[in-house]
Design a protein around this motif. Structure first.
Motif, PDB file in Angstrom:
ATOM      1  N   PRO A   1       2.876   7.046 -16.216  1.00 11.12           N
ATOM      2  CA  PRO A   1       3.002   5.625 -15.891  1.00 11.12           C
ATOM      3  C   PRO A   1       4.453   5.164 -15.740  1.00 11.12           C
ATOM      4  CG  PRO A   1       1.361   5.920 -17.593  1.00 11.12           C
ATOM      5  CD  PRO A   1       2.023   7.254 -17.389  1.00 11.12           C
ATOM      6  N   ASP A   2       5.345   5.685 -16.582  1.00 12.89           N
ATOM      7  CA  ASP A   2       6.757   5.307 -16.468  1.00 12.89           C
ATOM      8  C   ASP A   2       7.333   5.718 -15.120  1.00 12.89           C
ATOM      9  OD1 ASP A   2       6.881   4.113 -18.945  1.00 12.89           O
ATOM     10  OD2 ASP A   2       7.696   5.881 -19.948  1.00 12.89           O
ATOM     11  N   GLU A   3       7.035   6.938 -14.695  1.00  8.07           N
ATOM     12  CA  GLU A   3       7.506   7.406 -13.385  1.00  8.07           C
ATOM     13  C   GLU A   3       6.909   6.565 -12.257  1.00  8.07           C
ATOM     14  OE1 GLU A   3       8.193  12.167 -14.026  1.00  8.07           O
ATOM     15  OE2 GLU A   3       6.170  11.477 -13.596  1.00  8.07           O
ATOM     16  N   GLN A   4       5.642   6.205 -12.391  1.00  6.63           N
ATOM     17  CA  GLN A   4       4.969   5.416 -11.370  1.00  6.63           C
ATOM     18  C   GLN A   4       5.586   4.030 -11.242  1.00  6.63           C
ATOM     19  OE1 GLN A   4       0.934   5.647 -12.780  1.00  6.63           O
ATOM     20  NE2 GLN A   4       0.552   7.583 -11.739  1.00  6.63           N
ATOM     21  N   ILE A   5       5.850   3.396 -12.369  1.00  7.67           N
ATOM     22  CA  ILE A   5       6.467   2.064 -12.348  1.00  7.67           C
ATOM     23  C   ILE A   5       7.858   2.125 -11.740  1.00  7.67           C
ATOM     24  CG2 ILE A   5       7.382   0.213 -13.813  1.00  7.67           C
ATOM     25  CD1 ILE A   5       4.965   0.838 -15.707  1.00  7.67           C
ATOM     26  N   ASN A   6       8.643   3.114 -12.167  1.00 11.02           N
ATOM     27  CA  ASN A   6       9.996   3.260 -11.627  1.00 11.02           C
ATOM     28  C   ASN A   6       9.981   3.512 -10.129  1.00 11.02           C
ATOM     29  OD1 ASN A   6      11.322   2.821 -14.051  1.00 11.02           O
ATOM     30  ND2 ASN A   6      11.272   4.974 -14.620  1.00 11.02           N
ATOM     31  N   GLU A   7       9.052   4.323  -9.658  1.00 15.28           N
ATOM     32  CA  GLU A   7       8.952   4.607  -8.227  1.00 15.28           C
ATOM     33  C   GLU A   7       8.547   3.350  -7.449  1.00 15.28           C
ATOM     34  OE1 GLU A   7       8.800   6.366  -4.473  1.00 15.28           O
ATOM     35  OE2 GLU A   7       9.891   6.873  -6.281  1.00 15.28           O
ATOM     36  N   PHE A   8       7.605   2.590  -7.987  1.00 14.31           N
ATOM     37  CA  PHE A   8       7.153   1.360  -7.334  1.00 14.31           C
ATOM     38  C   PHE A   8       8.316   0.386  -7.179  1.00 14.31           C
ATOM     39  CE2 PHE A   8       4.906  -2.734  -7.208  1.00 14.31           C
ATOM     40  CZ  PHE A   8       3.950  -2.463  -6.247  1.00 14.31           C
TER      41      PHE A   8
ATOM     42  N   ILE B   1       0.836  -1.203   0.000  1.00  6.99           N
ATOM     43  CA  ILE B   1       0.000   0.000   0.000  1.00  6.99           C
ATOM     44  C   ILE B   1       0.872   1.256   0.000  1.00  6.99           C
ATOM     45  CG2 ILE B   1      -1.642   1.353   1.367  1.00  6.99           C
ATOM     46  CD1 ILE B   1      -2.882  -1.395   2.181  1.00  6.99           C
ATOM     47  N   LYS B   2       1.924   1.257   0.796  1.00  4.17           N
ATOM     48  CA  LYS B   2       2.831   2.406   0.827  1.00  4.17           C
ATOM     49  C   LYS B   2       3.505   2.599  -0.528  1.00  4.17           C
ATOM     50  CE  LYS B   2       3.876   2.234   5.747  1.00  4.17           C
ATOM     51  NZ  LYS B   2       4.921   2.002   6.759  1.00  4.17           N
ATOM     52  N   ALA B   3       3.907   1.503  -1.154  1.00  3.46           N
ATOM     53  CA  ALA B   3       4.550   1.590  -2.470  1.00  3.46           C
ATOM     54  C   ALA B   3       3.572   2.140  -3.507  1.00  3.46           C
ATOM     55  CB  ALA B   3       5.067   0.218  -2.899  1.00  3.46           C
ATOM     56  N   LEU B   4       2.334   1.688  -3.472  1.00  5.25           N
ATOM     57  CA  LEU B   4       1.329   2.190  -4.408  1.00  5.25           C
ATOM     58  C   LEU B   4       1.055   3.668  -4.191  1.00  5.25           C
ATOM     59  CD1 LEU B   4      -1.217  -0.757  -4.458  1.00  5.25           C
ATOM     60  CD2 LEU B   4       0.182   0.053  -6.355  1.00  5.25           C
ATOM     61  N   CYS B   5       0.924   4.076  -2.950  1.00  8.64           N
ATOM     62  CA  CYS B   5       0.693   5.493  -2.653  1.00  8.64           C
ATOM     63  C   CYS B   5       1.848   6.349  -3.145  1.00  8.64           C
ATOM     64  CB  CYS B   5       0.481   5.697  -1.153  1.00  8.64           C
ATOM     65  SG  CYS B   5      -1.077   5.051  -0.555  1.00  8.64           S
ATOM     66  N   SER B   6       3.044   5.881  -2.912  1.00 12.38           N
ATOM     67  CA  SER B   6       4.231   6.608  -3.350  1.00 12.38           C
ATOM     68  C   SER B   6       4.255   6.727  -4.871  1.00 12.38           C
ATOM     69  CB  SER B   6       5.485   5.880  -2.850  1.00 12.38           C
ATOM     70  OG  SER B   6       6.644   6.517  -3.283  1.00 12.38           O
ATOM     71  N   ALA B   7       3.932   5.658  -5.565  1.00 13.56           N
ATOM     72  CA  ALA B   7       3.953   5.657  -7.031  1.00 13.56           C
ATOM     73  C   ALA B   7       2.837   6.515  -7.612  1.00 13.56           C
ATOM     74  CB  ALA B   7       3.842   4.227  -7.550  1.00 13.56           C
TER      75      ALA B   7
END
Length: 53
Positions: free
Chosen positions: A23-30, A11-17
């Motif tokens: 989408p590219d930034e979100q995947i990289n952050e996850f 959940i924390k990883a999803l919130c952070s992403a």
């Protein structure tokens, strides 16, 4: 209890992403988030392109 801790980490990883715009930034952050929290310096992602015959 261990399962709850794992769910909280996801959940924390999803919130952070989801705080990021693309989408590219979100995947990289996850991926970065999990790498940091499990203590690794690399994560490899493989794609399975096998066709069902």
């Amino acid at each position: 209890m261990q399962t709850i801790i794992r769910y909280e980490l996801v959940i924390k990883a999803l919130c952070s992403a989801l705080m990021l715009d693309t989408p590219d930034e979100q995947i990289n952050e996850f991926i970065r988030f999990f790498g940091k929290h499990i203590g690794c310096d690399r994560i490899y992602i493989f794609e399975d392109n096998k066709k069902n015959m």
